[in-house]
Design a protein around this motif. Sequence first.
Motif, PDB file in Angstrom:
ATOM      1  N   SER A 245      44.060  48.472  48.885  1.00  0.00           N
ATOM      2  CA  SER A 245      44.031  47.336  49.805  1.00  0.00           C
ATOM      3  C   SER A 245      42.644  47.150  50.417  1.00  0.00           C
ATOM      4  N   VAL A 246      41.988  48.239  50.789  1.00  0.00           N
ATOM      5  CA  VAL A 246      40.637  48.132  51.341  1.00  0.00           C
ATOM      6  C   VAL A 246      39.683  47.594  50.287  1.00  0.00           C
ATOM      7  N   PHE A 247      39.832  48.040  49.035  1.00  0.00           N
ATOM      8  CA  PHE A 247      38.987  47.532  47.948  1.00  0.00           C
ATOM      9  C   PHE A 247      39.161  46.025  47.791  1.00  0.00           C
ATOM     10  N   ILE A 248      40.420  45.553  47.813  1.00  0.00           N
ATOM     11  CA  ILE A 248      40.677  44.118  47.650  1.00  0.00           C
ATOM     12  C   ILE A 248      40.116  43.326  48.827  1.00  0.00           C
ATOM     13  N   LEU A 249      40.264  43.843  50.060  1.00  0.00           N
ATOM     14  CA  LEU A 249      39.758  43.133  51.223  1.00  0.00           C
ATOM     15  C   LEU A 249      38.232  43.113  51.255  1.00  0.00           C
ATOM     16  N   VAL A 250      37.588  44.185  50.784  1.00  0.00           N
ATOM     17  CA  VAL A 250      36.123  44.176  50.675  1.00  0.00           C
ATOM     18  C   VAL A 250      35.686  43.148  49.621  1.00  0.00           C
ATOM     19  N   TRP A 251      36.415  43.106  48.520  1.00  0.00           N
ATOM     20  CA  TRP A 251      36.164  42.099  47.486  1.00  0.00           C
ATOM     21  C   TRP A 251      36.302  40.699  48.078  1.00  0.00           C
ATOM     22  N   PHE A 252      37.349  40.504  48.892  1.00  0.00           N
ATOM     23  CA  PHE A 252      37.551  39.211  49.557  1.00  0.00           C
ATOM     24  C   PHE A 252      36.374  38.884  50.471  1.00  0.00           C
ATOM     25  N   TYR A 253      35.909  39.873  51.240  1.00  0.00           N
ATOM     26  CA  TYR A 253      34.782  39.657  52.152  1.00  0.00           C
ATOM     27  C   TYR A 253      33.526  39.229  51.396  1.00  0.00           C
TER      28      TYR A 253
END
Length: 460
Positions: A245-253
């Motif tokens: 989830s953190v990886f996906i949210l960093v990708w989103f950022y």
Amino acid sequence: MSNDYAKITGMPVETNRWIVLANVSLGTFMATLDGSIANVALPTMAGELQAPIHLVQWVLTAYLLAICATLPIMGKISDLIGRSRVYNYGFIVFAAGSALCGMSHSLGFLIISRVIQAIGASCLMSNSQAIVADVFSQGARGRALGIVGMVVSLGSLTGPGVGGILVDRFGWPTIFWINIPIGIIAFIAGRFCLPKDHVQSGRKPFDFAGSFLFIVGMLLLLYTISNANEWGWTSLYVLGGLLVSVFILVWFYRWEHKVEHPMLDFSLYRIRAFRVGNMTALLSFVAMFFVNVMMPFYMENVLGLSPEHTGYIMMMYPLTMAVIAPCSGWLSDKFGSNMLTTIGLVINAVGFGLLHTLTTQESPWIVGLHLALFGLGTGLFQSPNNSSVMGSAPKHKLGTAGGLNALVRNIGMVLGISLSVSLYSTRLHRLGVVQEMTRLSWSRRFILCSGWLSPSVSWL
């Protein structure tokens, strides 16, 4: 509010904006009432739908997760096509979802219907504060947001009582049917009283890729946190879920910084009042949900109070907040927000310190006074803080700001529930009574508290 609108209605601007506030308050009350009503009906749903309690809890969880995943998206859409339009159609979506919930004959269909209902609630939540902040931009913003906070508390107070009567006498579907006439009336009224949208020419494209990344990342993060206590914080499921989830949210950022028209405008966090206000609201909700979750356990398991008496005592918190919130909003218009928010947080800190003085033979009145103290502190904090946050955002970004403001409080609620239950279970392990407690699953513990928890607190 625009002069054109005043000409159409034939009423002065001062009158118009209070009518708008009344419509927003009606939507707030509807969603707040629904959240607390649904909590009360869960045991009955489990019996009639012949579903285990750990699956029935998804009636609550799916609603909360769907709101968290869509709040910023609905806020952005409202900035693109109009806040009043998105807000008003939120009534229809919410009423339609309520109708589907009332017609549900299986748990799966009920959960899907709750997601639809949550999308409508997201339309309302992301724009209610934005509309109020815009309409009251020339003055009395804090007072207006304080009235919205009072309506939230009243909805939380009346929900369990109304829900108990409806479920007992007419069956659990009626707790959803009651939303339909309210939603239709509010939609019709909104068509006439809400301010006209002034959307900028040359509509910008919507960031579908960024929205998808945000939904997936946020759902996975909150779902993992919600189940961390049951799975174990060091389990492979939790560590893997948090990592992904953190990886996906960093990708989103990173994606939002590359795309020309991002879904979430991170430039809002460059505004100090917006950034600090959101952070303090997040921490405040985490802390307060420790109280909301743990105090029923203390009163029932330690003091030996009945669930009914526990409910009456827990009402001291929202009742006090309902009285204080409009007053603090009015004071923030006169003296500013900084002093009031600071005093509110200090009172809450004192309240946490005083909790350490409670004994195993405490009078219910003393416990009620402690909870009233938290209501005083939260009431002093919330209205001025909301006024400060929404007042700091540019007018054309109020929808996005409102969505983010509601999102951080929903996240704070999820974190508060998960962390408090986890700490409680850890303490029981150390005291050597874990065998007795494990007879109740995490979901049962959540349901035990859910009569006094209301996801609608996020409206504040």
